[in-house]
Enzyme design. Structure first.
Site, short mmCIF file in Angstrom:
data_model
loop_
_atom_site.label_atom_id
_atom_site.label_comp_id
_atom_site.label_asym_id
_atom_site.label_seq_id
_atom_site.Cartn_x
_atom_site.Cartn_y
_atom_site.Cartn_z
N ARG A 1 -5.24 4.26 -8.27
CA ARG A 1 -6.71 4.33 -8.34
C ARG A 1 -7.36 2.98 -8.09
NH1 ARG A 1 -7.39 9.43 -7.66
NH2 ARG A 1 -7.21 10.78 -9.46
N ASP B 1 -4.42 6.32 -4.66
CA ASP B 1 -4.07 7.69 -4.99
C ASP B 1 -4.06 7.96 -6.48
OD1 ASP B 1 -3.88 9.27 -2.88
OD2 ASP B 1 -1.76 8.92 -2.47
N ASP C 1 0.86 -1.15 0.00
CA ASP C 1 0.00 0.00 0.00
C ASP C 1 0.92 1.22 0.00
OD1 ASP C 1 -2.25 1.59 0.44
OD2 ASP C 1 -1.84 1.61 2.58
N LYS C 2 0.41 2.35 -0.41
CA LYS C 2 1.30 3.51 -0.39
C LYS C 2 1.12 4.31 0.91
CE LYS C 2 0.70 7.36 -2.74
NZ LYS C 2 1.06 8.49 -1.88
N THR C 3 -0.09 4.80 1.09
CA THR C 3 -0.31 5.71 2.20
C THR C 3 -0.21 4.97 3.52
OG1 THR C 3 -1.84 6.79 0.76
CG2 THR C 3 -1.85 7.49 3.05
N ASN D 1 -8.53 -0.68 4.14
CA ASN D 1 -8.68 -0.97 2.72
C ASN D 1 -7.65 -1.96 2.22
OD1 ASN D 1 -6.61 0.78 3.11
ND2 ASN D 1 -6.93 1.90 1.21
N ASP E 1 -1.56 -0.89 5.82
CA ASP E 1 -1.84 -0.45 7.18
C ASP E 1 -3.31 -0.17 7.42
OD1 ASP E 1 -1.99 1.85 5.61
OD2 ASP E 1 -1.62 3.10 7.36
#
Lengths: 372, 1190
Positions: free
Chosen positions: B799, B690, B414-416, B829, B826
């Protein structure tokens, strides 16, 4: 009301701030922090050997250097052992025991006797051990091996009267319990072997055969015991039991010597130790060395008088009598010596190969590794 | 004894099941509605007892046994045991019964203990007191006696005993605050609302007069969904119906905060609460090692069956001669003779099975379990994976997958919050193309004088001024942030200092907090929500009040949220804030182009952007909206869908105001970690929701994409120009061209000199790729897509909806190589992908603990992934690989001599070894050394593993458990077994080997073989051990000593109560013979020789990277492991230089690896220095922070 407790997250925030302003961590963090022990951090001091050509090389040479002399020693020792073997089964019509082997019957009251003559080319110097050997006799068959009752043999009275079920079908006969029960006891080797030296002048001198010391000491004194302790009147003790079906006499009639009678009869004990392989030999008698001057068995002609009781031809078995001297390493067995020499040489050879490899590749590796 | 109880009792037995189907009716306080309404049909609900335990006292034994024997291995051993009991067996049933009993008992004790703990916990929960309103009085009851329909009084800081509908609270506005920390880990206070029509029922007496029923759906596990309706009956006959949503439901496990008390009615109790429904266990994941273990097991089962079959057939061939079958000295019993030959043959077959069954070791399962269980402690103990900020270290939720950590090929991150800190900072906003930057931001702290605005662009005109203020107000109003006021706060989240006291914002979304705070710095301070009015302090220090009319909550599908407010002057505004893709299509006016340009610029910078738009509503429009929302909210069925439709209808025709940009900084060492993972041959995919540009910027920053990386785009933008088909083929051609010129390099991520590809794909295109097509060419698309992905070192999927993330993972997981996947994230989602991947790792992040709870392993930070995989994963893999191979090896050694012996004992199933040896071989003589090995073996120092990620490639693709290696081990076992057996055979062959001429029997033969066996397998392990701690010495020599001592003891006395004494003095007699000693030494040497030679040869001639490193490490006597950049740099120079002309016969490949290896060392030096730079930066930051807070 608003000033209520604000839990974990609050501390998080606090920590992040304090961590940013200095390296000191909060005290609450320490409690959860894992211990910094060598074990928990997987940093126990350790010896870290690696098997490389370089490190293994010496080991190979050392093994080679140790094994080859041992092998030579063993081989020489084995070669120095005198061993003589004579087959008295009587398979060939020409052999003296042929008739005995043909006319065999368990029930015949007259034992069949035959004499096999042989000559020793070389004198047997030290104590000579006399073995009987059987071939194709599966003493290690499962049905056979378990067909015994160790507590009966250990003198347990209850087992004497009521032997273990494992002894079937040699457990009872005529509604009497068999002592000793089981297939092993039932098939006790019952040939009698006597050895005579034929003097060059033709006189037969019987060679004294010692029948003590042929069984393991612990077997004779601990594992095998007559019921009734030191009661020498074994007839009474074995009252109510019957002999194994194939036996000619009762177990208490095996020997006249009370020390060697009943279950503690050494021939019986020897037989009861089942052999590992279908071709085996068992110690029968010992010929003690008389004096230092004369060899135990001098060169010359001998006769082996056999009381032929034991049938082996039905299962294509063979019976042998073996005379052997004994060294510290036991009887004649070239295997160990040859094996040691072979393994030692292989190790030595591998050592050389590894040395070449080490020289050729290891050096390069190392030169690549070492900066200077 | 009250009426309710009796009624409940009656209702329990009299109800029909027809009302169960999909909704339930709850009678508040068990009071019937007034007559005339629908008939009172009492429903039967479970009581509020929580049962997390599996067993009761009575059913423990049968149920536990049943559970245990459902495991195939245990069942197998049970069958063997039963066979042994039934047939005339070669070995005593004890030999397999005892180990089985041991295993079963140990497991049962463990499970029993765990269950006892659960019982205790259950009891504590079930017996804690709750307050129930009955007949206008508060009654204390035990929690488990609570029934659906009871009105419950919950006081502050109490935990809700079941799922409740909030009726009224101590606060006038009917709200209460709740934290759901123990449910999903979010410790922020959430607001829940009482039913509007009941919030005035504020005392017990009043509540007693309340007559109402609640209709709601049957319990569902989704924590955030609830659909229901309350019917309130007043004096008039017509009941008032009100919708109930998740904002009215207080969940069991949540805690009441900041509210004195609440009254609520129980709707779901006991095992039907959402918390209980969420505790259902996850599907079991099995590791690749376990799969190969099972494959090996099947091979061994086949070997076992064929051995038994061969022996049975040979037995009957051999026995054809009756004199062999039944010689005079060894007769059968009458019953044996009468048995039918087929039955005899079958029994013999079973007996052989029993004799050889040890080849499948029962103890392997126990050892593997223990290894995994105990081994996982090293992860939790790891100090380096402990994070001071969070105060927590790594967590292991399933220990079954330890070794899988060493096999990862694909990482989906995941990125965020995973790659980035999820620590938002407001950077700038753009109104109509004018950029506003609040100055002096220091690590979340604001300089006191930061009220001014820096305008980068020219200042706007008067018209702009109006828009500007509207924009600021919009951001102040359009959010779900709460204000928390507290006197003694030293800064949680963004603590903000004000003259009077301290207040700070809390929200489940850090973006919102950042925005509201950013606004504060720009002069508009959101004060609080009071009586449904939002208060804003504007630049002139005036308080503006807006009435909050509706909140259209954020969801990840719409990707926007809206509020409808009424300003002081009575104007109705709808403010909407959301992702640009979801706002721009709905905008009808505003300076779209300027804003869009700025948004894209910001996105490229790696900032998170949001767009803000508004529209003015007329009163009629507002009425319509209310109507629309009301009907949607009241719907019982498909409420979500209807709501979505309503939102879609409402949120349109916007006027664009501007955009915001928030920065999310990269996590500490994220780039270094990703680089290491790349070097370790793993492919890293970033899956994010994102924007593409933002995500791509993060990917560059985290070195996922390098400057040299050629980016392939597979996005909507491209597919608009060309059709998907062409784009896909285009890309695959590009990729394959390079691929074709390459001589089959499996480690494509490594090949630096070749073109490095990175792929960017977005959610919409992905759906198109995955979409099943009518003409059935979909598989084709998927294949091409996979082919492209396979050749890209990094893939960025932006996205993405949560489910799409799982889809991607699944796609890769089931692609034809079946690679091992790891998902790390984290947030909530990410849960679906964490559950989908082979290994799921959760980051204990700011967005709650849901990911961490659903993961297999949880770590505090992304950087810990490096040690987790490169060190722990590597270690666990080599440990368990050796464990599995060794177990099969040692049992081949064990059983094969028995097989050979059958040829010499007339196929009579005579065991070679004594019962005690058969029983204890796997349990005690050879079990501890391998267990210890599998716990603490380290073939390379962990520092080297960490610094040299390429070592991970050495164990990739389950390389230590390949069939080739398995067969090698098996043949080694067979060889050793042959050596043992025939060594002993030739020694025993028709001769004596004692100095007193006495003979040895079959038990001595077996004991000799067994002694050699025990020593050989233990020493084999000793030779394989690279890490000799004192524990290893203790255990290895200790277990050999134990064997000797045991044998001496076992043969030392006549054992009472034993019906055989076959081992009496056998061991001692054997040891008294010199040749036996010589033979033992010889046989051990011979058995170990080939393996040693093979190892040494391979190491010298074809060393793996691991072995080279080991050699080098040894030469440096461990100095390599220390952090001495100078020496390692030195070494790397020399090595790199030598590596070129080293071993010309070998393929280019390994030397390349070697170079990499040391390049890794050098690179680390660089990162060290760069992290130093970071440190400096940090200290500068914190220094600044100090300055400000003082």
């Amino acid at each position: 009301m608003m000033a209520s407790s604000y839990n974990a997250k609050e501390e998080d925030g606090h920590h992040s701030v304090s961590a940013a302003s200095g390296p000191s961590a909060g005290p609450s963090a320490k409690s959860k922090k894992p211990d910094n022990t060598a074990f928990k951090q997987q940093r126990l001091p350790a010896w870290q050997p690696i098997l490389t050509a370089g490190t293994v090389l010496p080991a190979f040479f050392i093994i080679g250097l140790i094994f080859i002399p041992i092998g030579i020693g063993l081989f020489v020792t084995s070669n120095n052992i005198r061993e003589f073997e004579v087959d008295y089964t009587g398979v060939d019509a020409s052999s003296p025991c042929f008739t005995c082997s043909q006319t065999y019957s368990w029930n015949s009251s007259i034992p069949c006797k035959c004499a096999v003559s042989f000559s020793l080319e070389q004198p047997f110097e030290s104590n000579v051990f006399m073995y009987y050997g059987l071939s194709n006799f599966y003493q290690n068959h499962r049905r056979y091996v378990k067909s015994r009752d160790d507590s009966q043999l250990n003198g347990d009275k209850a087992s004497l009267r009521n032997p273990s079920k494992e002894c079937e079908p040699y457990r009872s006969h005529d509604n009497k319990p068999i002592a000793p029960c089981g297939a092993i006891a039932n098939s006790l080797f019952n040939d009698t072997l006597e050895l005579f030296y034929i003097d060059p002048n033709g006189t037969r001198t019987q060679i004294p055969l010692v029948k003590k010391g042929i069984a393991w000491w612990t077997d004779k004194h601990v594992k095998f015991r007559n019921p009734g302790g030191n009661n020498f009147n074994l007839t009474v003790v074995f009252q109510g039991t019957t002999k194994p079906v194939n036996w000619r006499k009762y177990v208490y009639e095996l020997d006249t010597d009370p020390e060697n009678n009943g279950f503690v009869n050494e021939d019986f004990i020897v037989w009861m130790r089942t052999a590992a392989l279908p071709t085996f030999r068992k110690l029968y008698r010992i010929i003690q060395k008389k004096s230092n001057m004369t060899p135990t068995l001098p060169r010359g002609n001998y006769t082996l008088d056999v009381t032929y009781n034991y049938p082996v031809r039905s299962f294509e078995g063979r019976k042998r009598m073996i005379l052997s001297t004994i060294s510290w390493m036991g009887g004649k067995n070239p295997f160990l010596g040859i094996a040691y020499i072979t393994v030692g040489s292989v190790c030595f050879f591998l050592g050389v190969v590894l040395l070449i490899i080490h020289h050729k590749y290891g050096n390069r590796n190392n030169s690549a590794d070492i900066p200077n | 004894m009250d009426f309710n109880a009796i009624r409940n009792l009656i209702s329990r037995y009299c109800t029909g099941e027809e009302n169960w189907v999909d909704s339930r009716t709850v009678y508040i306080g068990h009071r019937e509605p007034p007559p005339g309404t629908e008939a009172y049909i009492p429903q039967r609900f479970p009581d509020n007892r929580i049962v997390s335990s599996k067993y009761t006292f009575w059913n423990f034994v049968p149920k536990n046994l049943f559970e245990q024997f459902r495991r195939i291995a245990n069942f197998y051993f049970l069958i063997i045991f039963l066979v042994q009991l039934i047939i005339d067996t070669p070995t005593s049933p004890i030999t397999s019964g005892l180990p089985l009993f041991f295993v079963i008992t140990v497991t049962a004790i463990k499970q029993g203990y765990e269950d006892w703990l659960r019982h205790k916990a259950d009891n504590a929960v079930n017996q804690c007191p709750v307050h129930i309103i009955q007949h206008g009085k508060v009654v204390r009851k035990q929690s488990h006696k609570l029934r659906v329909g009871d009105i419950v009084l919950v006081k502050e800081d109490e935990t809700f005993p079941c799922d409740l509908i909030l009726l009224s609270t101590s606060r006038d506005d009917g709200t209460c605050f709740v934290t759901t920390a123990s449910l999903d880990g979010e410790s922020s206070h959430k607001t829940y609302y009482a039913v509007q029509d009941t919030k005035s029922f504020n005392t017990e007496q009043e509540l007693d007069t309340l007559r109402a029923t609640i209709e709601c759906e049957q319990p569902q596990p989704d924590l955030y969904k609830f659909v229901g309706r309350i019917n309130i009956y007043q004096e008039r006959d017509e009941p008032i119906a009100r919708p109930l949503g998740s904002e009215n439901v207080l969940l069991r496990g949540a805690t009441l905060k900041n509210t004195e008390y609440v009254y609520a009615v129980a709707i779901y109790t006991g095992m039907e609460t959402k918390m209980a429904l969420n505790y259902q266990s996850k599907s079991q994941k099995r590791s690749a090692v376990e799969k190969s273990m099972n494959a090996f097991l099947i091979v061994y089962l086949c070997i076992l069956l064929s051995k038994a079959l061969i022996n049975t057939v040979l037995k009957y061939v051999w026995q054809a001669n009756p004199n062999r079958d039944e010689p005079w000295y060894n007769e059968k019993t009458e019953s044996e003779r009468q048995r039918h030959v087929l039955i005899r043959a079958f029994t013999d077959f079973l007996a052989f099975m029993v004799l050889f069954n040890y080849i499948i070791p029962v103890s392997m399962y126990v050892t593997v379990e223990m290894q995994k269980f105990l081994g996982s402690y090293f992860i939790t103990w790891d100090e380096e994976m402990f994070d001071d900020e969070i105060g927590e270290g790594a967590l292991v939720n399933t220990s079954d997958l330890n070794e899988e950590l060493g096999q990862v090929e694909y990482i989906f991150t995941d990125k965020t919050g995973t790659l980035t800190e999820n620590n938002m900072e407001f950077i700038e906003c753009c109104v109509d193309g004018h950029v506003y930057v609040p100055h002096a931001i220091c690590n979340g702290q604001i300089l006191p004088g930061a009220l001014g605005i820096d305008m980068i662009d020219s200042s706007p005109g008067p018209d702009g001024k109006e828009h500007e203020e509207l924009f600021f107000r919009a951001l102040c109003l359009c959010h779900t942030v709460q204000v928390k006021e507290e006197e003694t706060v030293d800064g949680i989240k963004r603590g903000i200092h004000q003259g009077k006291g301290t207040s700070f914002y809390i929200s489940s979304s850090p973006d919102e907090v950042a925005l509201v705070e950013g606004m504060k710095r720009l002069g508009f301070t959101y004060l609080r929500l009071k009586d449904n009015h939002m208060e804003i302090l504007n630049r002139e220090d005036e308080i503006e009040r807006f009435e909050l009319l509706e909140v259209l909550n954020f969801d990840s599908v719409r990707r926007r949220m809206s509020v409808i407010v009424r300003s002081g002057t009575g104007e109705l505004y709808l403010f909407c804030k959301g992702a640009d893709s979801s706002i721009f299509p709905r905008v009808i006016s505003g300076k779209v182009e300027q804003v869009r340009a700025r948004v894209e610029h910001n996105a490229v910078e790696g900032l998170r952007t949001l767009c803000v738009a508004y529209k003015l509503l007329t009163f009629e429009e507002y009425q319509d909206i209310c109507q629309l929302l009301e009907t949607a909210k009241l719907a019982l069925q498909e409420r979500d869908k209807k709501l979505a439709e309503a939102y879609d209808a409402i949120e349109r025709d916007f006027i664009l105001l501007g955009a915001t940009a928030v920065e999310d900084r990269l996590q500490d060492k994220a780039a270094d970690t990703i680089e290491s993972l790349h070097k370790a041959g793993m492919k890293v995919w970033v899956l994010t929701g994102d924007k593409m540009e933002t995500a791509a910027a993060t990917c560059y920053a985290s070195k996922l994409f390098r400057r040299s990386t050629q980016i392939l785009e597979l996005t909507t933008k491209r597919t608009e120009e060309q059709n998907l088909h062409d784009v896909l083929f285009d890309l695959s051609r590009t990729v394959l061209r390079q691929h074709g010129s390459l001589t089959r390099d499996t480690f494509s991520g490594l090949s630096n000199e070749f073109q490095d590809y990175g792929l960017i794909i977005d959610g919409a295109t992905l759906t198109a790729v995955m979409k099943p097509d009518q003409d059935g060419s979909t598989g084709n698309y998927k294949e091409i897509f996979l082919e492209i992905c396979r050749n890209c070192s990094a893939v960025l999927c932006c996205r993405m909806a949560p489910l799409q993330k799982a889809q991607i993972v699944k796609l890769i997981k089931f692609s034809k190589e079946h690679p091992i996947t790891l998902a790390i994230g984290d947030g909530a989602n990410d849960v679906s992908m964490i559950l989908e991947a082979h290994v799921g790792i959760g980051i204990m992040g700011k967005e709650g603990r849901q990911a961490a709870r659903n993961s297999d392993y949880a770590i505090p930070k992304f950087k810990h992934l490096k040690k987790m995989l490169l060190v722990h994963g590597h270690y666990y893999y080599i440990r368990i690989a050796e464990l599995v191979q060794y177990f099969f090896y040692k049992n081949v050694c064990f059983i094969f001599p028995q097989f050979l012996y059958q040829f010499f004992c007339g196929f009579s199933q005579q065991p070679l070894y004594d019962t005690a040896y058969l029983t204890l071989y796997n349990i005690s003589f050879t079990s501890l050394p391998i267990l210890l090995y599998s716990l603490i073996e380290q073939h390379i120092n962990m520092d080297i593993l960490k610094r040299d990620p390429s070592l991970y490639r050495d164990i990739a693709k389950n390389s230590l458990l390949r069939w080739r290696i398995f067969i090698y081990w098996t043949f080694l076992g067979v060889f050793d077994a042959v050596v043992f057996f025939f060594g002993a055979y030739f020694l025993f062959d028709n001769t004596t080997f004692t100095s007193n001429g006495q003979m040895f029997g079959n038990w001595t033969f077996g004991t000799l073989v067994f002694t050699v066996l025990v020593f050989t397998v233990t020493l084999k392990l000793a030779l394989d051990t690279h890490y000799w701690t004192w524990i290893n010495h203790f255990v290895i020599w200790g277990s050999l000593l134990f064997y000797v001592v045991f044998s001496l003891l076992w043969g030392g006395i006549i054992w009472p109560f034993l019906n055989y004494q076959r081992m009496y003095y056998v061991f001692m007699q054997m040891l008294s013979s010199g040749p036996a000693w010589l033979c033992i030494i010889l046989l051990i040497t011979v058995s170990l020789l080939p393996d040693v030679v093979k190892k040494v040869m391979c190491r010298a001639l074809w060393p793996t990277t691991t072995e080279r490193i080991q050699n080098a490490d040894k030469l440096y006597q461990g100095h390599l492991s220390e952090f001495t950049p100078l020496s390692s740099l030195h070494a790397s120079h020399h090595k790199a230089a030598d590596a070129h002309h080293l071993n010309p016969r070998r393929s280019e490949h390994p030397s390349k690896k070697l170079m990499y290896t040391h390049w890794g060392g050098g690179a680390d030096y660089c990162t060290f220095s760069s992290s130093f730079g970071h440190l400096g930066l940090h200290s500068a930051y914190s220094w600044g922070g100090h300055e400000t807070s003082v």
